[in-house]
Scaffold this motif. Structure first.
Motif, PDB file in Angstrom:
ATOM      1  N   TYR A  74      22.346  81.897  84.966  1.00 26.52           N
ATOM      2  CA  TYR A  74      22.036  82.196  86.166  1.00 26.52           C
ATOM      3  C   TYR A  74      20.611  81.186  86.769  1.00 26.52           C
ATOM      4  O   TYR A  74      19.885  80.951  85.976  1.00 26.52           O
ATOM      5  N   TYR A  98      24.432  73.994  88.688  1.00 31.41           N
ATOM      6  CA  TYR A  98      26.039  74.070  88.416  1.00 31.41           C
ATOM      7  C   TYR A  98      26.161  73.077  86.978  1.00 31.41           C
ATOM      8  O   TYR A  98      26.822  73.415  86.156  1.00 31.41           O
ATOM      9  N   LYS A 107      24.074  72.459  84.932  1.00 30.32           N
ATOM     10  CA  LYS A 107      23.555  73.291  83.618  1.00 30.32           C
ATOM     11  C   LYS A 107      24.400  74.674  83.351  1.00 30.32           C
ATOM     12  O   LYS A 107      23.854  75.265  82.666  1.00 30.32           O
ATOM     13  N   GLY A 108      25.472  74.709  84.052  1.00 33.17           N
ATOM     14  CA  GLY A 108      26.163  75.650  83.843  1.00 33.17           C
ATOM     15  C   GLY A 108      25.638  77.293  84.504  1.00 33.17           C
ATOM     16  O   GLY A 108      26.023  78.209  83.932  1.00 33.17           O
ATOM     17  N   ALA A 109      24.903  76.911  85.633  1.00 33.91           N
ATOM     18  CA  ALA A 109      24.173  78.137  86.042  1.00 33.91           C
ATOM     19  C   ALA A 109      24.620  78.395  87.468  1.00 33.91           C
ATOM     20  O   ALA A 109      24.561  77.448  88.265  1.00 33.91           O
ATOM     21  N   GLN A 110      24.820  79.742  87.879  1.00 30.05           N
ATOM     22  CA  GLN A 110      24.901  80.011  89.108  1.00 30.05           C
ATOM     23  C   GLN A 110      23.514  80.452  89.897  1.00 30.05           C
ATOM     24  O   GLN A 110      22.934  81.391  89.098  1.00 30.05           O
TER      25      GLN A 110
END
Lengths: 456, 456, 456, 456
Positions: A23, A41, A43-46
């Motif tokens: 997150y 995004y 880095k895979g974060a919302q």
């Protein structure tokens, strides 16, 4: 836990993206806000939270569009009737992964200002960082002049916020302010974008006053510039600005079309270097070198007029368009395809502004030649040293001060380095002054022994 | 004068940007059309014209959005009631700089098809190139089966368009077709994207028939696949598709959220390689390796369902999203953050599909083992050689043919190389087949002497 | 004043570029060092100084090549006979612009270790930051086991360096260590790459011992892994490594060439995901997922052998080549063009490794099936909890421990998440083990309630 | 089958990369040749062959370094004693995938010139393309003046090569020449980089002569410029040039260092726009706008002198360095950090060159003012129309013709658009001329009705 600082050059605006455990949160996003989503995004974060430390005056906030992109919730202080977002109260806590962000009310710069204290839950309870917005900078504190009839109150609040709330968090706390050196939101900021509360406590000049009274006295006497575009941005940032995307690049315009558009009212902003503008420019155009757009465009450009650009390279176009959009200018229609070269080979008329060396000015002063040196720096800069006999008008105030400048004799514009001087020279030319030169190098050249300065 | 070919991989769609003298024209823009504007603007050219050689069936046309971006005018043939743009009639001429584009009606593939003949005004009057859309390809001609009750008429028209209008322009004319090898809009296309009318006249197999009758006979007997998504695209391309921008990237989704969304109906498309899918996949997901999305997604995906992606890397996300958008799929909600790894470490259930070498299949056939070889290639490919006893169902027809496959014995999926086979295997698994393998290598491995093929 | 942190993923190596006033300094450059020059030049700065905090063991230092590129001077501690560069003594001062860097000897991790204390001359005399190399990390301190017969001395020196020299600089000092979380140079590092001395003093576990004696006792009992490649790198970093540039990318190799090269001794490293390797791999190849190359390649790869790569995408090639070069592997000959797909369609033989869910392992254990669970995590990880009956061999020690593993019954490899397990599985397969599975998810999946762990 | 055209701007050099079936060939690689390897590798192809159509004179060939990078074999014509590579004889055939390249001797431009005829083996036997080097261009043919005592022989050979060998291949053949419009290797080339033999046969002016005699007469009377740097490149291209990589970017130099280096002999090349140079420049520097470096640097720069650059942006540095390297200049030491701005604020001396509009020149001519118009275009351009009374000296010949220009009266430099004029103006200033102006717009502005031209 990752903190990315996103800097908007020119405005020296610092925004932050905090990422942890899939997150993210953003503090004070700028208007072209896709960068936060992209970074998160990738880095895979919302992005879950967007915080506004206060209603900003000097740039358009990107919260609403970023929220629309990502679904994140917006939070800001309670003391203003924002038309969007949620209210964050003192002590509110927001958590994701190991991140804990705690809201701390820190009024002073504005009444609804908040700071966000950062904790690493894996290492509680010491705070590790603080996002201070415009309360505390590196080397300075926020200005307190936005509410002219409540200046003392504001300064007092700021003192309390800093000394009774922020600094007591501990010397070890990392400082993440809302602006860096070069911003109009403070002066005296360090040319260094990392610091700690402990370092500031002992080294920030604005924190060295003996007591609250002295601090308040100093702050209420401070002078800051107040560009006219602030009011537009205050409205945007209270009610939500228009969306920026989809943003299409300015159209390439052949010289003939460009000329026609000028005749229909398009205002030409020439973002080339002072040397290039001086070497040849289109009559009627306004010089604002690219990197100065964020700081100076707002002084001179109306919001309800089409804008045409002259740029040094295609790469500069996107920069210019973004710089303008960040302060709310969305009417960039096109750019002069192939630039001045195209203009010249089409046989169209251009003009030049002779560059004059500071040493030559020195000589003319000694020879008592009859000419005006127009120094367009701030009053503070002027006070620290200027050429003998120079007339002072701050660059931002030129539009309303043209009558104070004699147009019957030659005018040489002068500033810190020759960059503001070219803006000034272009304004003079636009307004009918015939004999205008600019001093490339200006006061910095003087400081190398080229010419002598006097103090008032 | 510059011609840039913009290729959409997978669809093998070829579009063109012609630039000259500060202006540009685009032939058959794809839906993610910013690329044309960017390329043109960077070269200082305004796009003035957009041509559609015909109402395309296999990809969403970008004309309307590109026109909105740039102000360019759209032109297409007269014989369809397009809801946007202008009509181009035979002989119409469009000029910019030294470019002259002349409209030539070339019906056959569709009734409103046009070609654009290119002249260099500095070297008239010989034509130098022609944009033929789907009339003439390199190594093939357009299909004429879209109007089942007018097949002969269509084929006859195409013959006349090619032999009486296009080829007479001269051997020297460069050929710029609407598709390259790999498209569903023709077969037999050369794996080479440059040719001339002279070379095609003598080397294109479809142009070697003795007369019009033979040509028409051949064309009316041709079989082409007709994916169900064509009807959606025909509607879009007649009436104008929804705008693509602003296009936000799919959201990263933690495994728990991803699972929840699946339970609420999100369809999972796994774009990883066949090996990776075989190694571990989420039960219920559909395998479509990334580069096969443009050609196969339209066979299997409904338009009214949310889609979730599994990708090998963040870089693949944008590709997947564009591939889907080009054929009208706009409901990509998110992607499984960190992919299968994340799924596995959350303890969630995954399955595997054993890969089986073609040599092993050969052995099983010899041993007369009881299992189904499901060959999902086209009928033409199957006819050219297949494993003894293999059952044939074309991949695209699997959804409606599942009942024809015995589920009581093991099924090994088989195709050209093992890629369509993994799609087939995933469909079987999704539909309750328990014992499924796929043959990586498939018929290509056989052709290396690994196993023997038979012909019907 | 600007500090850029350049992180080498996998090694978790942190290097720094400090820029001020047209000059720059680099702390601990990595081998692919052009990045420092590029970043500095782009900001108009010449790199003047290169500092090595100590002779590194876990990556090849880029000082010599960077010095050659830029003309910068190299400085390192005095206690080792470096074959290049200059000696920096305690108290030495290096200045450029407003930057002052003061050398502080901080032995312990190695005897020649130095730290660099950063001052902003515009705000002296408080220090603002410190580059500590491997003396003090965020959440941990450096290891002191490199000189087995001087462990106590090393630990004592480190204590003095930290408690008597570094921490007394003040709570406000920013900490810039040589490694972040994930490095083999320490354990227990925070997953956060910003901190201050004040925060560490109170929150870093390794700084909470009652006194020096306890600290020394703890450090002398610590166990760290010592990969065999360290000795090669120690030699490189003492005498100067071979230059990396010009660095040409690995050649694309068709399947036949790749197979031939394997037969001639080329070692194949497969950097794909565990799922993809499990789905199909080339017999004899070694699985090391891309991001694990920096940490694990050095355990298994000889330096005098040609290497061939299998990658998921062309983009991964450069990453793989750099990861290997950073630890001294320069013999990457080529990569399998189009990867496993190409291998399969050429009819060549491939194998698979079934992935097995942790829940299935649980079931087998309950059913008392006869199989080996091979847990390849570190001893510490194993001790915290493992599957009942699991055999432990640390991954790095597998090559010399193969005889300890029974090859007569099935082996399931097991680790933290399934990634080290695939490396282990590939090693077993390479060494003739027939029946091998890997547990994707492994202990992390168990922690979600999928299976029960026991402690020793 | 893929053909990628790699264009070197400025030189208008066209090189080609042909890719098919996992292999590639390069025709006439430029010196910064990594681009070919990168493009090939990214598409999974190994470069197997490098062809030189002839020993080039106007750019340094990259064959040797590219061969070193990739292992490819080099081939060139037999009639020169090349110190590297292999000999290709008429009729030699090179094949990979479906590509067949057949060597055709096409002497004339040089005696060892070869062309390469391209066949698609899937569609034999018609040729589909030809790489003609400098034998046949689009809109022109190669120059035949390099062997002054064998001009007739050369022209006759070229006639035979084109009319008896190349054109008979058929109208349908695509033409891939060694240069495009703007090259010094021919004039009259089309501003279009695609054509066919059929189109050229009927539209190329140089192919419309009645017979061989007329062709030879025309060719022997042609005048071409012969820049002094050709001899250096001929040597390089016969014996192999020094390797370019590793190539480090020029160093940023503060104004003081830059000035010192100038005093020690560094020659300053200012690549900014004519307007910017005119607006302010460093005394002693040579103006060559960036895009003119490839064509004009070779006329003025010695090979044995350090070069310092002034650029408009950091992005331009790499371009400038490559442009210079392509014609053999490797001694670029650094660039003036922050450019003229930095120079000016350091108080250093700069000069200006007033730009003068063509209309103003017209007025001065009418008023019979006493000044020199120095027209530096080619003799052919001058002959087509020039200002009354203008003095003609070709730009490239200025260094040896300075004595022919009166320095006692004002000089206004003049050319096609004002770009060569700024080079000329800078040369005059460098050589002590006091009163110099340049005419931005020049003859192109005149053509818009701004001033009248006369013909001789």
């Amino acid at each position: 836990m990752l903190i990315e600082k996103i800097k908007s050059e020119g405005l020296s605006h610092l925004s932050y993206l905090i990422i942890e455990g899939g997150y993210g949160a953003v503090v004070d996003p700028r208007r072209d806000c896709r960068i936060y989503m992209d970074m998160a995004y990738e880095k895979g974060a919302q992005i879950k939270y967007i915080f506004e430390t206060h209603r900003n005056e000097d740039y358009v906030i990107g919260s609403v569009e970023l929220s629309h992109m990502t679904g994140a919730q917006i939070y800001h202080g309670a003391e203003l009737p924002f038309a969007y977002g949620n209210t964050a109260s003192d002590g509110d806590v927001f958590e994701f992964g190991q991140v804990r962000l705690k809201v701390m009310k820190t009024p002073g710069h504005t009444f609804e200002s908040i700071s966000l204290v950062l904790y690493d839950k894996a290492f509680s309870p010491d705070p590790i960082g603080i996002f201070t917005g415009d309360a505390l900078f590196i080397g300075d504190v926020g200005r307190t002049d936005f509410f002219p009839d409540r200046k003392e109150e504001s300064a007092g609040l700021l003192y309390d916020s800093i000394f009774n709330k922020i600094l007591p968090l501990g010397d070890q706390v990392l400082l993440y302010p809302g602006h860096g050196a070069g911003s109009v939101c403070g002066s005296g900021m360090a040319d260094r974008e990392f610091s700690t509360l402990g370092f500031e406590k002992r080294n920030n000049n604005s924190l060295q006053f003996k007591n609250k009274e002295e601090f308040v006295r100093f702050k209420t006497q401070e002078k800051h510039s107040l560009p006219p575009y602030f009011s537009r941005i205050e409205d945007y940032n209270l009610n939500g600005p228009p969306a920026l995307e989809p943003l299409y690049p300015p159209k390439p315009m052949p010289a003939d079309h460009f000329e026609e558009a000028m005749q229909k009212g398009m205002l030409v902003v020439d973002t080339r270097s002072p040397e290039a503008f001086a070497g040849a420019y289109i009559p009627g155009s306004l010089a604002i070198p690219l990197h100065m757009l964020p700081a100076y465009a707002g002084w001179f450009l109306p919001y309800d007029t089409d804008l045409g650009l002259i740029v040094e390279s295609y790469q500069d176009l996107d920069t210019a368009q973004r710089y303008l959009a960040r302060i709310g200018y969305d009417r960039v229609m096109g750019f002069l395809e192939k630039g001045l070269h195209e203009w010249a080979i089409r046989g169209k008329f251009y003009e030049t502004i002779p560059a004059v060396h500071a040493g030559e000015l020195q000589r003319r002063i000694r020879d008592k030649q009859d000419f005006t040196i127009l120094d367009v720096r701030t009053r503070e800069e002027f006070a620290k040293g200027h050429l003998p006999g120079a007339q002072h008008i701050y660059l931002g105030h030129m539009p309303e001060s043209l009558n104070d400048i004699g147009s019957s004799r030659p005018v040489t514009t002068f500033c810190g380095s020759g960059q503001r001087a070219i803006i000034a020279a272009s304004i003079l030319k636009k307004n009918g002054f015939k004999d205008v030169e600019d001093c490339l190098g200006s006061v910095q050249a003087c400081s190398r022994g080229v010419c002598e300065l006097v103090r008032e």
